[in-house]
Design an enzyme around this catalytic site. Structure first.
Site, PDB file in Angstrom:
ATOM      1  N   CYS A 125      -4.702   2.254  42.853  1.00 23.53           N
ATOM      2  CA  CYS A 125      -4.125   0.934  42.581  1.00 23.53           C
ATOM      3  C   CYS A 125      -2.793   1.177  41.872  1.00 23.53           C
ATOM      4  O   CYS A 125      -2.228   2.272  41.990  1.00 23.53           O
ATOM      5  CB  CYS A 125      -5.083   0.037  41.792  1.00 23.53           C
ATOM      6  SG  CYS A 125      -5.538   0.611  40.148  1.00 23.53           S
ATOM      7  N   HIS A 157     -16.381  19.613  34.567  1.00 22.70           N
ATOM      8  CA  HIS A 157     -17.094  19.198  33.357  1.00 22.70           C
ATOM      9  C   HIS A 157     -17.787  17.841  33.497  1.00 22.70           C
ATOM     10  O   HIS A 157     -18.817  17.617  32.850  1.00 22.70           O
ATOM     11  CB  HIS A 157     -16.121  19.124  32.168  1.00 22.70           C
ATOM     12  CG  HIS A 157     -15.706  20.485  31.675  1.00 22.70           C
ATOM     13  ND1 HIS A 157     -15.050  20.674  30.482  1.00 22.70           N
ATOM     14  CD2 HIS A 157     -15.858  21.723  32.221  1.00 22.70           C
ATOM     15  CE1 HIS A 157     -14.806  21.970  30.306  1.00 22.70           C
ATOM     16  NE2 HIS A 157     -15.286  22.629  31.365  1.00 22.70           N
ATOM     17  N   ASN A 158     -17.185  16.937  34.266  1.00 28.74           N
ATOM     18  CA  ASN A 158     -17.711  15.571  34.312  1.00 28.74           C
ATOM     19  C   ASN A 158     -18.441  15.236  35.606  1.00 28.74           C
ATOM     20  O   ASN A 158     -19.020  14.163  35.726  1.00 28.74           O
ATOM     21  CB  ASN A 158     -16.579  14.562  34.094  1.00 28.74           C
ATOM     22  CG  ASN A 158     -15.736  14.882  32.883  1.00 28.74           C
ATOM     23  OD1 ASN A 158     -14.554  15.211  32.996  1.00 28.74           O
ATOM     24  ND2 ASN A 158     -16.337  14.840  31.703  1.00 28.74           N
ATOM     25  N   ARG A 166     -24.296  23.104  29.893  1.00 33.59           N
ATOM     26  CA  ARG A 166     -24.105  22.139  28.806  1.00 33.59           C
ATOM     27  C   ARG A 166     -23.433  20.866  29.306  1.00 33.59           C
ATOM     28  O   ARG A 166     -23.624  19.781  28.736  1.00 33.59           O
ATOM     29  CB  ARG A 166     -23.304  22.766  27.661  1.00 33.59           C
ATOM     30  CG  ARG A 166     -21.854  23.086  27.988  1.00 33.59           C
ATOM     31  CD  ARG A 166     -21.191  23.870  26.869  1.00 33.59           C
ATOM     32  NE  ARG A 166     -19.766  24.072  27.090  1.00 33.59           N
ATOM     33  CZ  ARG A 166     -19.259  24.999  27.910  1.00 33.59           C
ATOM     34  NH1 ARG A 166     -20.067  25.798  28.599  1.00 33.59           N
ATOM     35  NH2 ARG A 166     -17.938  25.130  28.053  1.00 33.59           N
ATOM     36  N   HIS A 167     -22.658  20.993  30.379  1.00 35.47           N
ATOM     37  CA  HIS A 167     -21.993  19.808  30.923  1.00 35.47           C
ATOM     38  C   HIS A 167     -22.999  18.888  31.619  1.00 35.47           C
ATOM     39  O   HIS A 167     -22.840  17.661  31.599  1.00 35.47           O
ATOM     40  CB  HIS A 167     -20.875  20.222  31.875  1.00 35.47           C
ATOM     41  CG  HIS A 167     -19.860  21.117  31.222  1.00 35.47           C
ATOM     42  ND1 HIS A 167     -19.090  20.694  30.168  1.00 35.47           N
ATOM     43  CD2 HIS A 167     -19.545  22.416  31.437  1.00 35.47           C
ATOM     44  CE1 HIS A 167     -18.308  21.692  29.769  1.00 35.47           C
ATOM     45  NE2 HIS A 167     -18.580  22.749  30.516  1.00 35.47           N
ATOM     46  N   THR A 221      -2.062   1.466  38.651  1.00 36.30           N
ATOM     47  CA  THR A 221      -2.199   2.449  37.577  1.00 36.30           C
ATOM     48  C   THR A 221      -3.419   3.351  37.717  1.00 36.30           C
ATOM     49  O   THR A 221      -3.528   4.343  36.984  1.00 36.30           O
ATOM     50  CB  THR A 221      -2.353   1.725  36.225  1.00 36.30           C
ATOM     51  OG1 THR A 221      -3.525   0.893  36.316  1.00 36.30           O
ATOM     52  CG2 THR A 221      -1.142   0.858  35.904  1.00 36.30           C
ATOM     53  N   GLY A 222      -4.350   2.976  38.567  1.00 37.71           N
ATOM     54  CA  GLY A 222      -5.645   3.665  38.668  1.00 37.71           C
ATOM     55  C   GLY A 222      -6.656   3.142  37.663  1.00 37.71           C
ATOM     56  O   GLY A 222      -7.846   3.463  37.742  1.00 37.71           O
ATOM     57  N   ASP A 274      -5.784  -1.114  46.589  1.00 45.29           N
ATOM     58  CA  ASP A 274      -5.273  -2.471  46.727  1.00 45.29           C
ATOM     59  C   ASP A 274      -3.841  -2.352  47.251  1.00 45.29           C
ATOM     60  O   ASP A 274      -3.383  -1.259  47.642  1.00 45.29           O
ATOM     61  CB  ASP A 274      -5.383  -3.254  45.411  1.00 45.29           C
ATOM     62  CG  ASP A 274      -4.476  -2.714  44.306  1.00 45.29           C
ATOM     63  OD1 ASP A 274      -3.771  -1.693  44.531  1.00 45.29           O
ATOM     64  OD2 ASP A 274      -4.463  -3.311  43.211  1.00 45.29           O
ATOM     65  N   HIS A 275      -3.108  -3.481  47.249  1.00 43.74           N
ATOM     66  CA  HIS A 275      -1.721  -3.473  47.734  1.00 43.74           C
ATOM     67  C   HIS A 275      -0.852  -2.530  46.896  1.00 43.74           C
ATOM     68  O   HIS A 275       0.068  -1.899  47.412  1.00 43.74           O
ATOM     69  CB  HIS A 275      -1.146  -4.893  47.698  1.00 43.74           C
ATOM     70  CG  HIS A 275      -1.221  -5.510  46.335  1.00 43.74           C
ATOM     71  ND1 HIS A 275      -2.422  -5.916  45.765  1.00 43.74           N
ATOM     72  CD2 HIS A 275      -0.270  -5.758  45.403  1.00 43.74           C
ATOM     73  CE1 HIS A 275      -2.197  -6.399  44.559  1.00 43.74           C
ATOM     74  NE2 HIS A 275      -0.894  -6.316  44.308  1.00 43.74           N
ATOM     75  N   ARG A 307     -24.521  16.732  29.050  1.00 43.55           N
ATOM     76  CA  ARG A 307     -23.627  15.643  28.637  1.00 43.55           C
ATOM     77  C   ARG A 307     -23.552  14.544  29.696  1.00 43.55           C
ATOM     78  O   ARG A 307     -23.518  13.344  29.368  1.00 43.55           O
ATOM     79  CB  ARG A 307     -22.233  16.216  28.344  1.00 43.55           C
ATOM     80  CG  ARG A 307     -22.277  17.128  27.117  1.00 43.55           C
ATOM     81  CD  ARG A 307     -21.135  18.100  27.039  1.00 43.55           C
ATOM     82  NE  ARG A 307     -21.340  19.044  25.932  1.00 43.55           N
ATOM     83  CZ  ARG A 307     -20.644  20.148  25.758  1.00 43.55           C
ATOM     84  NH1 ARG A 307     -19.688  20.483  26.613  1.00 43.55           N
ATOM     85  NH2 ARG A 307     -20.902  20.943  24.751  1.00 43.55           N
ATOM     86  N   GLY A 352      -7.619  -0.153  36.821  1.00 38.11           N
ATOM     87  CA  GLY A 352      -8.547  -1.170  37.312  1.00 38.11           C
ATOM     88  C   GLY A 352      -9.583  -0.576  38.249  1.00 38.11           C
ATOM     89  O   GLY A 352     -10.786  -0.894  38.167  1.00 38.11           O
TER      90      GLY A 352
HETATM   91  C1  RB5 Z   1      -1.959  -5.129  40.825  1.00 35.73           C
HETATM   92  O1  RB5 Z   1      -0.776  -5.773  40.497  1.00 35.73           O
HETATM   93  C2  RB5 Z   1      -2.379  -4.190  39.710  1.00 35.73           C
HETATM   94  O2  RB5 Z   1      -2.826  -4.925  38.622  1.00 35.73           O
HETATM   95  C3  RB5 Z   1      -3.439  -3.238  40.184  1.00 35.73           C
HETATM   96  O3  RB5 Z   1      -2.957  -2.505  41.271  1.00 35.73           O
HETATM   97  C4  RB5 Z   1      -3.912  -2.192  39.195  1.00 35.73           C
HETATM   98  O4  RB5 Z   1      -2.844  -1.529  38.610  1.00 35.73           O
HETATM   99  C5  RB5 Z   1      -4.900  -2.632  38.215  1.00 35.73           C
HETATM  100  O5  RB5 Z   1      -5.390  -1.849  37.377  1.00 35.73           O
END
Ligand code: RB5
Length: 148
Positions: free
Chosen positions: A65, A98-99, A132-133, A67-68, A8-9, A136, A70
């Site tokens: 995004c 593992h995943n 084993r992974h 934080t990663g 996203d932005h 899981r 969302g």
């Molecule tokens: C956008 O402002 C923000 O919410 C998005 O980039 C992300 O961090 C969501 O998890």
């Protein structure tokens, strides 16, 4: 390897860094957007990338995004997709070993480009260990099947 990429932005600048790094490694990159800094909604891009991985049109997916978080939540809603949000190279390697996570998510507001690139390399260079992974991971798939 063919890699679908989206942001996203809030992840636009880190996406550009990761796209350049993937291309430098020789991967075929499909950038599904966003392509401008205008505010947009991350689920659209998470879905586009995850569905391509699900459908075999891409081997791996990378999402960014703010934080990663969302992106990872949204990508994990696509059946068969295991997406991991990481901020250190060890976790990134484990996400493969593992995943068997085929989608990796990053936060541009939480992680610098150098560490993100190290994480990306650690994930791409690692191989799912199976054994084993695999049992899981099959357990995760069973949750998906049973919820319907
Ligand atoms: C956008 O402002 C923000 O919410 C998005 O980039 C992300 O961090 C969501 O998890």
């Amino acid at each position: 390897m063919k890699v679908s990429v989206g942001s996203d932005h809030g992840g636009l600048d880190l996406k550009a860094v990761l796209v350049a790094h993937l291309e430098q490694r020789g991967h075929e990159v499909v950038d599904l957007g966003t392509h401008t800094p205008s505010s947009c909604d991350y689920p659209e891009f998470a879905r586009a990338v995850a569905e391509r991985v699900r459908d075999g049109e891409a081997d791996r997916g990378v999402l960014v995004c703010g934080t990663g978080i969302g992106m990872s939540i949204a990508a994990n809603k696509v059946r068969g997709i295991r997406a991991a949000v990481v901020s250190d190279p060890f976790s990134a390697r484990m996400a493969s070993e593992h995943n068997d996570a085929r989608v990796l998510c990053f936060g541009q507001r939480t992680l610098g480009p150098s560490v993100a690139t190290l994480c990306l390399d650690a994930w791409l260079d690692a191989t799912f260990e199976g054994g084993r992974h695999a049992r899981r991971v099959d357990g995760i798939t069973a949750i998906e099947v049973e919820r319907d």
